[in-house]
Design an enzyme around this catalytic site. Structure first.
Site, mmCIF file in Angstrom:
data_model
loop_
_atom_site.group_PDB
_atom_site.id
_atom_site.type_symbol
_atom_site.label_atom_id
_atom_site.label_comp_id
_atom_site.label_asym_id
_atom_site.label_seq_id
_atom_site.Cartn_x
_atom_site.Cartn_y
_atom_site.Cartn_z
ATOM 1 N N SER A 21 -7.360 9.521 0.469
ATOM 2 C CA SER A 21 -7.904 10.341 -0.622
ATOM 3 C C SER A 21 -8.483 9.493 -1.751
ATOM 4 O O SER A 21 -9.477 9.880 -2.374
ATOM 5 C CB SER A 21 -6.805 11.250 -1.186
ATOM 6 N N ASP A 22 -7.849 8.366 -2.034
ATOM 7 C CA ASP A 22 -8.356 7.493 -3.092
ATOM 8 C C ASP A 22 -9.721 6.920 -2.718
ATOM 9 O O ASP A 22 -10.614 6.808 -3.563
ATOM 10 C CB ASP A 22 -7.361 6.372 -3.396
ATOM 11 N N ARG A 23 -9.902 6.623 -1.430
ATOM 12 C CA ARG A 23 -11.176 6.079 -0.981
ATOM 13 C C ARG A 23 -12.271 7.139 -1.028
ATOM 14 O O ARG A 23 -13.437 6.847 -1.308
ATOM 15 C CB ARG A 23 -11.017 5.500 0.425
ATOM 16 N N ASP B 216 -3.993 10.130 -9.714
ATOM 17 C CA ASP B 216 -4.168 9.244 -8.562
ATOM 18 C C ASP B 216 -2.784 8.745 -8.151
ATOM 19 O O ASP B 216 -2.143 7.983 -8.889
ATOM 20 C CB ASP B 216 -5.083 8.080 -8.957
ATOM 21 N N ILE B 217 -2.306 9.196 -6.999
ATOM 22 C CA ILE B 217 -0.977 8.823 -6.512
ATOM 23 C C ILE B 217 -1.136 7.744 -5.449
ATOM 24 O O ILE B 217 -1.601 7.997 -4.334
ATOM 25 C CB ILE B 217 -0.239 10.040 -5.920
ATOM 26 N N GLY B 218 -0.767 6.514 -5.807
ATOM 27 C CA GLY B 218 -0.884 5.397 -4.887
ATOM 28 C C GLY B 218 0.472 4.925 -4.403
ATOM 29 O O GLY B 218 1.515 5.415 -4.845
ATOM 30 N N THR C 258 3.845 -26.942 -2.962
ATOM 31 C CA THR C 258 3.901 -25.669 -2.242
ATOM 32 C C THR C 258 3.223 -24.544 -3.025
ATOM 33 O O THR C 258 2.420 -23.777 -2.473
ATOM 34 C CB THR C 258 5.358 -25.283 -1.943
#
Length: 248
Positions: free
Chosen positions: A104-106, A6-8, A178
């Site tokens: 592609s991951d989806r 899996d290449i993200g 903050t």
């Protein structure tokens, strides 16, 4: 044996899978400053397995990195390296939108869960925050919102008085400084965004869904969400494993 990956945009995950479709080895490294040297170094632990690999399948949202890994693996194995969108997926998933514009991951995530008469919303809290809608074996579309980490970094980069902040679980909504104010905005804000989009999907489709949540912030964000969700960190890899059977 099989090799899947899996290449993200942020991380690359690669797994060695045995003939029973079980993951027996995992490696992961950042997508930043990728090079053949970096790929070679991170793949070293796979050297003894290359001769036994007969299927290679990746999903990738970074074409340049996939090409580098594909080139590297070509020097190591005699097995063709496939990208999931290059396969005929019609028996596993009916994609009802512009195929070229779905990551592609989806697609891998959706294949992992697609079943007749079962409906799912898949929420991936990664570089982007994505929602994918599955009705039976039909991928009917999705939603893309800014990713939590990118939004946090953009805020601190563009607002002089807001420092870099790590998001963490908080109980109170009203911040007293903050850091706590920003944490509240993101922690409760993204929970509200997710709940609202889920409800809008249900209203638009007039259907009920199981909601699956994954990605780097899934463990943190699943707690404040009012909707019942199931966390599944390995959904993408499971989708790739399921798709291996399509490689002839």
């Amino acid at each position: 044996m099989y090799l899947i990956g899996d290449i993200g945009n942020s991380e690359i995950k690669v797994c060695l899978v045995n003939s029973r479709k079980q993951i027996i080895k995992r490696i992961s490294f950042t997508s930043k400053n990728i090079s053949l040297k970096k790929i070679r170094n991170n793949f070293k632990s796979l050297n003894q397995y290359y001769s036994n690999i007969n299927k290679i399948l990746f999903c990738s949202v970074v074409p340049k990195i996939f090409r580098l890994i594909k080139h590297f693996l070509k020097t190591k194995t005699n097995t063709r390296c496939f990208e999931i969108k290059n396969l005929d997926l019609s028996s596993s998933l009916k994609i009802k939108v512009n195929y070229n514009q779905v990551g592609s991951d989806r697609i891998a995530n959706s294949i992992s869960l697609a079943k007749p008469k079962k409906n799912f919303i898949i929420i991936d809290l990664g570089t982007a925050t994505t929602f994918d809608v599955l009705i039976g074996k039909n991928y009917v579309g999705g939603i893309i919102a800014p990713g939590i980490k990118i939004s946090l970094n953009t805020l601190s980069d563009n607002a002089t008085l807001i420092p870099k902040i790590d998001l963490k679980k908080i109980r109170k909504v009203i911040g007293i400084d903050t850091k706590s104010a920003v944490r509240s905005g993101f922690f409760w804000g993204y929970a509200g965004l997710i709940d609202n989009i889920i409800n809008l999907i249900k209203k638009e489709t007039r259907k009920s869904f199981k909601v699956i949540i994954t990605g780097g912030f899934s463990k943190l964000i699943k707690n404040p969400i009012k909707t019942k969700v199931i966390e599944n960190k390995n959904i993408t890899l499971k989708g790739l494993i399921k798709t291996l059977e399509l490689i002839k």
